[in-house]
Scaffold this active site. Structure first.
Site, mmCIF file in Angstrom:
data_model
loop_
_atom_site.group_PDB
_atom_site.id
_atom_site.type_symbol
_atom_site.label_atom_id
_atom_site.label_comp_id
_atom_site.label_asym_id
_atom_site.label_seq_id
_atom_site.Cartn_x
_atom_site.Cartn_y
_atom_site.Cartn_z
ATOM 1 N N THR A 184 0.854 -1.187 0.000
ATOM 2 C CA THR A 184 0.000 0.000 0.000
ATOM 3 C C THR A 184 0.889 1.235 0.000
ATOM 4 O O THR A 184 1.986 1.198 0.532
ATOM 5 C CB THR A 184 -0.856 -0.016 1.285
ATOM 6 O OG1 THR A 184 -1.870 -0.977 1.113
ATOM 7 C CG2 THR A 184 -1.480 1.324 1.589
ATOM 8 N N GLY A 192 -5.890 -3.093 7.988
ATOM 9 C CA GLY A 192 -6.826 -1.983 7.903
ATOM 10 C C GLY A 192 -7.919 -1.979 8.954
ATOM 11 O O GLY A 192 -8.305 -0.910 9.450
HETATM 12 N N1 ASP Z 1 -4.195 -0.910 5.077
HETATM 13 C C1 ASP Z 1 -4.470 -1.618 3.847
HETATM 14 C C2 ASP Z 1 -5.859 -2.208 3.914
HETATM 15 O O1 ASP Z 1 -6.216 -2.721 4.962
HETATM 16 C C3 ASP Z 1 -3.494 -2.689 3.545
HETATM 17 C C4 ASP Z 1 -2.027 -2.307 3.629
HETATM 18 O O2 ASP Z 1 -1.686 -1.278 4.161
HETATM 19 O O3 ASP Z 1 -1.184 -3.055 3.114
HETATM 20 O O4 ASP Z 1 -6.543 -2.232 2.933
#
Ligand code: ASP
Length: 322
Positions: A188, A242
């Site tokens: 991400t 998340g």
């Molecule tokens: N925070 C992101 C989500 O939960 C995933 C990530 O940060 O890799 O969609």
């Protein structure tokens, strides 16, 4: 005198082990992060806004297949891709966000357009794509988001009820517990910046977590959870599990702790990442900047792709815990 403008970015956090990396792969990540930082730094050096700098940084990170956003996004349980993005202007508290889009080349550009022109803050799915169409943003075929590395990660998780943070999925894809295939670590993305006028901005974009249920929305597009900016305090972009970042309102909590408790940026961010998130098994990290140009990049995982660049200085990039 106002602080020197600065931009900080992340490319995701997770099980990133030095022992599994080779110098060439490490160099590719450092180079990709540094290129993005230089592009953001140039905008700030030319007097551009923090909002423009984070928009461009996240757009470039979305285009880079090394990271889990835009091209190279992870697969859902249905074998599709659903992307989320958000952006916030600390000067005005204006914000824009989209979730569950499947055909937008650069989700952050649609989020930015929402911020710029819409009376609303967030659009989802078909409505978000209809908004993008109306505003002339770029569409791609869903196959644009297919990358083999992501597909291999998903094959390992498919058919189970598990979702995987994408760096952990990379670890699984490598088939070993403590060694990961360094060619399959993606993340991400996010950016925060302070500009020459003392304004702050933040942006976050993601494909989410591998094998997520169709329709699942993570923290990345949620203002206050995965993205927050307020000139009075700080700008924050997060990465990690998340659901926990949503429950903790992680990005806003950094700002709130500065505002209500009078904590420094460093202490507020540290409390969220090292104390509060671990209490509910929240794994990941964040990048944040305040109006004085302080930058912090804490994470509670083995690694986080990250970096920052102050105007007039060389970018600093890092992967592991130092
Ligand atoms: N925070 C992101 C989500 O939960 C995933 C990530 O940060 O890799 O969609």
């Amino acid at each position: 005198m106002s602080a020197i403008p600065v931009i900080a970015i992340h490319g995701g956090a997770g099980t990133i082990l030095r022992s599994a990396m080779n110098p060439e792969t490490e160099a590719r990540y450092h180079a990709a992060l540094a290129d993005v930082l230089r592009a953001g730094e140039r905008i700030l050096a030319d007097g551009g806004s923090a909002l423009d700098a984070v928009t461009e940084a996240v757009r470039l990170l979305e285009d880079c297949p090394l990271f889990n956003a835009g091209h190279g996004a992870v697969f859902t349980a249905a074998g599709t891709h659903e992307l989320d993005a958000s952006i916030m202007d600390g000067a005005t508290l204006d914000a824009g966000a989209i979730s569950c889009v499947t055909r937008l080349k650069n989700p952050v550009l649609t989020a930015r357009r929402v911020l710029d022109v819409s009376e609303h803050v967030m659009f989802t799915g078909e409505g978000a794509e209809a908004f993008a169409l109306e505003h002339g943003l770029d569409f791609v075929e869903p196959s644009y988001f297919h990358t083999d590395a992501r597909y291999q990660q998903w094959l390992k998780a498919r058919g189970t009820s598990r979702t995987l943070l994408d760096h952990d999925a990379a670890s699984q894809a490598a088939g070993e517990d403590d060694v990961i295939d360094p060619t399959k670590k993606f993340g991400t993305v996010g950016a925060v910046a302070l500009d020459a006028n003392g304004h702050l901005a933040a942006a976050t974009s993601t494909g989410g977590v591998t094998n997520k249920q169709a329709g699942r929305v993570g923290d990345a597009p949620l203002i206050g959870a995965g993205c927050y900016a307020n000139d009075a305090t700080c700008a924050v972009s997060t990465t990690g599990t998340g659901e926990m970042f949503i429950r903790m309102l992680a990005a806003y909590d950094v700002s709130a702790q500065m505002e209500y408790r009078g904590l420094t940026l460093e202490d507020a961010a540290r409390d969220v990442v090292m104390n509060k998130l671990p209490r509910i098994e929240g794994r990941g990290g964040l990048v944040a900047v305040d109006g004085k140009g302080n930058v912090t990049l804490p994470f509670n995982t083995e690694g986080m792709y990250r970096g920052y660049a102050r105007v007039g200085e060389q970018p600093v990039t890092a992967i592991y815990r130092s």
